[in-house]
Scaffold this motif. Sequence first.
Motif, PDB file in Angstrom:
ATOM      1  N   GLU A 129       0.826  -1.205   0.000  1.00  0.00           N
ATOM      2  CA  GLU A 129       0.000   0.000   0.000  1.00  0.00           C
ATOM      3  C   GLU A 129       0.866   1.263   0.000  1.00  0.00           C
ATOM      4  O   GLU A 129       0.563   2.237  -0.676  1.00  0.00           O
ATOM      5  CB  GLU A 129      -0.944   0.022   1.207  1.00  0.00           C
ATOM      6  CG  GLU A 129      -2.008  -1.051   1.178  1.00  0.00           C
ATOM      7  CD  GLU A 129      -1.535  -2.378   1.743  1.00  0.00           C
ATOM      8  OE1 GLU A 129      -0.419  -2.446   2.311  1.00  0.00           O
ATOM      9  OE2 GLU A 129      -2.276  -3.362   1.604  1.00  0.00           O
TER      10      GLU A 129
ATOM     11  N   ASN B 120      -2.644   1.844  -7.044  1.00  0.00           N
ATOM     12  CA  ASN B 120      -3.269   1.089  -5.955  1.00  0.00           C
ATOM     13  C   ASN B 120      -2.491  -0.177  -5.646  1.00  0.00           C
ATOM     14  O   ASN B 120      -1.579  -0.563  -6.372  1.00  0.00           O
ATOM     15  CB  ASN B 120      -4.737   0.776  -6.291  1.00  0.00           C
ATOM     16  CG  ASN B 120      -4.880  -0.028  -7.567  1.00  0.00           C
ATOM     17  OD1 ASN B 120      -3.961  -0.729  -7.986  1.00  0.00           O
ATOM     18  ND2 ASN B 120      -6.035   0.082  -8.193  1.00  0.00           N
ATOM     19  N   GLN B 121      -2.872  -0.838  -4.566  1.00  0.00           N
ATOM     20  CA  GLN B 121      -2.163  -2.021  -4.091  1.00  0.00           C
ATOM     21  C   GLN B 121      -2.243  -3.162  -5.093  1.00  0.00           C
ATOM     22  O   GLN B 121      -1.287  -3.911  -5.272  1.00  0.00           O
ATOM     23  CB  GLN B 121      -2.733  -2.444  -2.731  1.00  0.00           C
ATOM     24  CG  GLN B 121      -2.046  -3.624  -2.077  1.00  0.00           C
ATOM     25  CD  GLN B 121      -2.698  -4.952  -2.421  1.00  0.00           C
ATOM     26  OE1 GLN B 121      -3.893  -5.022  -2.676  1.00  0.00           O
ATOM     27  NE2 GLN B 121      -1.901  -5.993  -2.457  1.00  0.00           N
ATOM     28  N   GLN B 122      -3.355  -3.289  -5.785  1.00  0.00           N
ATOM     29  CA  GLN B 122      -3.508  -4.362  -6.763  1.00  0.00           C
ATOM     30  C   GLN B 122      -2.512  -4.199  -7.912  1.00  0.00           C
ATOM     31  O   GLN B 122      -1.960  -5.179  -8.409  1.00  0.00           O
ATOM     32  CB  GLN B 122      -4.947  -4.409  -7.315  1.00  0.00           C
ATOM     33  CG  GLN B 122      -5.975  -4.891  -6.322  1.00  0.00           C
ATOM     34  CD  GLN B 122      -6.443  -3.802  -5.357  1.00  0.00           C
ATOM     35  OE1 GLN B 122      -6.096  -2.637  -5.509  1.00  0.00           O
ATOM     36  NE2 GLN B 122      -7.220  -4.191  -4.356  1.00  0.00           N
TER      37      GLN B 122
ATOM     38  N   SER C  88       0.834  -5.321  -6.666  1.00  0.00           N
ATOM     39  CA  SER C  88       0.858  -6.775  -6.605  1.00  0.00           C
ATOM     40  C   SER C  88       1.069  -7.379  -7.986  1.00  0.00           C
ATOM     41  O   SER C  88       1.870  -8.300  -8.166  1.00  0.00           O
ATOM     42  CB  SER C  88      -0.449  -7.288  -6.000  1.00  0.00           C
ATOM     43  OG  SER C  88      -0.457  -8.699  -5.958  1.00  0.00           O
ATOM     44  N   ALA C  89       0.369  -6.850  -8.990  1.00  0.00           N
ATOM     45  CA  ALA C  89       0.523  -7.336 -10.362  1.00  0.00           C
ATOM     46  C   ALA C  89       1.939  -7.074 -10.863  1.00  0.00           C
ATOM     47  O   ALA C  89       2.537  -7.929 -11.532  1.00  0.00           O
ATOM     48  CB  ALA C  89      -0.498  -6.659 -11.270  1.00  0.00           C
TER      49      ALA C  89
END
Length: 138
Positions: free
Chosen positions: A26, A35-37, A40-41
């Motif tokens: 985050e 964003n966090q997603q 992550s990706a």
Amino acid sequence: MSTLTKSNHIGRKISRIRELRDMKQEALAQALGTNQQAVSAMENSETIDDDKLAEVAKALGVTVEAIKNFSDEAAINYFNSFSDNSINQGPIGNQNICHFNPLDKLLEAFEENKKLYERLLEAEKEKNAYLEKLLEKK
């Protein structure tokens, strides 16, 4: 005979550096304006374009080369190369550690102030006595 080759997975390297810097996804996402997603990706991607990698490097406080050349073994060897890995040695941290009890030092200072006050009080008493003698003679 098969040879195992280590992949140059940039996303995994970014993830490890982020974890070593004690940063959550985050926080990195906020620094990158995403964003966090998305972070992550990105950490699951084997390759990342150079412009995005430069942004990530800046957000992590490292160089692009540091990300590209990062390896867990090198990081472990770096930290194990110090003769004393205690918290007050080397570049890991420079923190002060008290080798005495601060309360004892405070009490010592209090006692010394008390003695100084008593000496000052005694000097004032002597001065008053001397002045009274002078007044009696007149």
